[in-house]
Design a protein around this motif. Sequence first.
Motif, PDB file in Angstrom:
ATOM      1  N   SER A   1      -0.824  48.899   4.911  1.00  0.00           N
ATOM      2  CA  SER A   1      -0.236  50.075   4.291  1.00  0.00           C
ATOM      3  C   SER A   1       0.367  49.614   2.968  1.00  0.00           C
ATOM      4  CB  SER A   1       0.845  50.673   5.200  1.00  0.00           C
ATOM      5  OG  SER A   1       1.887  49.741   5.409  1.00  0.00           O
ATOM      6  N   SER A   2       0.859  50.547   2.167  1.00  0.00           N
ATOM      7  CA  SER A   2       1.468  50.156   0.893  1.00  0.00           C
ATOM      8  C   SER A   2       2.821  49.499   1.150  1.00  0.00           C
ATOM      9  CB  SER A   2       1.644  51.392   0.009  1.00  0.00           C
ATOM     10  OG  SER A   2       2.671  52.225   0.525  1.00  0.00           O
TER      11      SER A   2
ATOM     12  N   LYS B   1       5.531  50.322  -0.210  1.00  0.00           N
ATOM     13  CA  LYS B   1       6.497  51.422  -0.115  1.00  0.00           C
ATOM     14  C   LYS B   1       6.551  51.953   1.319  1.00  0.00           C
ATOM     15  CE  LYS B   1       7.489  55.939  -2.153  1.00  0.00           C
ATOM     16  NZ  LYS B   1       7.024  56.969  -3.097  1.00  0.00           N
ATOM     17  N   THR B   2       5.414  52.172   1.928  1.00  0.00           N
ATOM     18  CA  THR B   2       5.345  52.643   3.311  1.00  0.00           C
ATOM     19  C   THR B   2       5.980  51.628   4.254  1.00  0.00           C
ATOM     20  OG1 THR B   2       3.345  53.908   2.840  1.00  0.00           O
ATOM     21  CG2 THR B   2       3.764  53.373   5.143  1.00  0.00           C
TER      22      THR B   2
ATOM     23  N   TYR C   1       9.692  51.839   3.877  1.00  0.00           N
ATOM     24  CA  TYR C   1      10.172  53.052   4.551  1.00  0.00           C
ATOM     25  C   TYR C   1      10.305  52.792   6.044  1.00  0.00           C
ATOM     26  CZ  TYR C   1      10.252  56.955   1.184  1.00  0.00           C
ATOM     27  OH  TYR C   1      10.587  57.831   0.194  1.00  0.00           O
TER      28      TYR C   1
ATOM     29  N   LEU D   1       8.448  63.456   0.550  1.00  0.00           N
ATOM     30  CA  LEU D   1       7.138  62.870   0.838  1.00  0.00           C
ATOM     31  C   LEU D   1       6.187  63.949   1.350  1.00  0.00           C
ATOM     32  CD1 LEU D   1       8.781  60.217   0.657  1.00  0.00           C
ATOM     33  CD2 LEU D   1       7.424  59.377   2.547  1.00  0.00           C
ATOM     34  N   SER D   2       4.903  63.754   1.088  1.00  0.00           N
ATOM     35  CA  SER D   2       3.892  64.681   1.595  1.00  0.00           C
ATOM     36  C   SER D   2       3.659  64.386   3.078  1.00  0.00           C
ATOM     37  CB  SER D   2       2.586  64.493   0.819  1.00  0.00           C
ATOM     38  OG  SER D   2       2.019  63.233   1.127  1.00  0.00           O
TER      39      SER D   2
ATOM     40  N   GLU E   1       1.752  61.179   3.655  1.00  0.00           N
ATOM     41  CA  GLU E   1       2.604  60.005   3.457  1.00  0.00           C
ATOM     42  C   GLU E   1       3.525  59.794   4.662  1.00  0.00           C
ATOM     43  OE1 GLU E   1       3.399  59.703  -1.326  1.00  0.00           O
ATOM     44  OE2 GLU E   1       4.240  61.430  -0.278  1.00  0.00           O
TER      45      GLU E   1
ATOM     46  N   GLU F   1       1.652  58.342   7.541  1.00  0.00           N
ATOM     47  CA  GLU F   1       1.431  56.903   7.392  1.00  0.00           C
ATOM     48  C   GLU F   1       2.701  56.121   7.731  1.00  0.00           C
ATOM     49  OE1 GLU F   1      -0.065  53.635   4.093  1.00  0.00           O
ATOM     50  OE2 GLU F   1      -0.147  55.763   3.576  1.00  0.00           O
TER      51      GLU F   1
END
Length: 181
Positions: free
Chosen positions: A55-56, A58-59, A62, A140-141, A144, A147
């Motif tokens: 995953s990124s 950022k993810t 989070y 966040l969408s 997102e 994820e």
Amino acid sequence: MIPHEPDFQQLYNQHHIMVYNLALHYLQNIEDAEEITQDVFVQAYHALESFKAQSSLKTWLYRITINKCLDFIKHKNSQKRFFIFGRKSQSETEYLNSSNFEHPGILLENQEKAAQLYAAINKLSENQKTAFILSKIDGLSNPEIAEVMQLSVSSVESLIFRAKTALKEKLSIMFENYRKK
């Protein structure tokens, strides 16, 4: 193996505000959010070399932040229970101040209303609270959020819908009681 300092510094510079804000939304206390932010980056520092990039970053951050916040809340709640049953938590002031509402982004005159809103949010299930905060507060969408939470998009949509429904119910009761005073 220890990660390269410049890589970690860049990670911190790019994401520390996001991590802090998310922790603040969960905990509504500046010192607690600062502590969680520090804990998240300590964990990220030690795990950066083993990050698999499934995953990124950022993810990944989070997810670490949410888990740290949930663990912190569980620990704090267990401290409160111990106090109630006759055993004090680590400090009495910690217990007495555990439910204070301290959020710098809220104007003073709106703090009471915001405190009531966050009190209602805090009564949601962990998954509903996470989905709601990520959606409505962090913006966040749904993909997102899916994820970050490792759920399907439809599960996220359902969690947000149930969270909004529960909040409407809780807040209507709160404000109805408030109007009666």
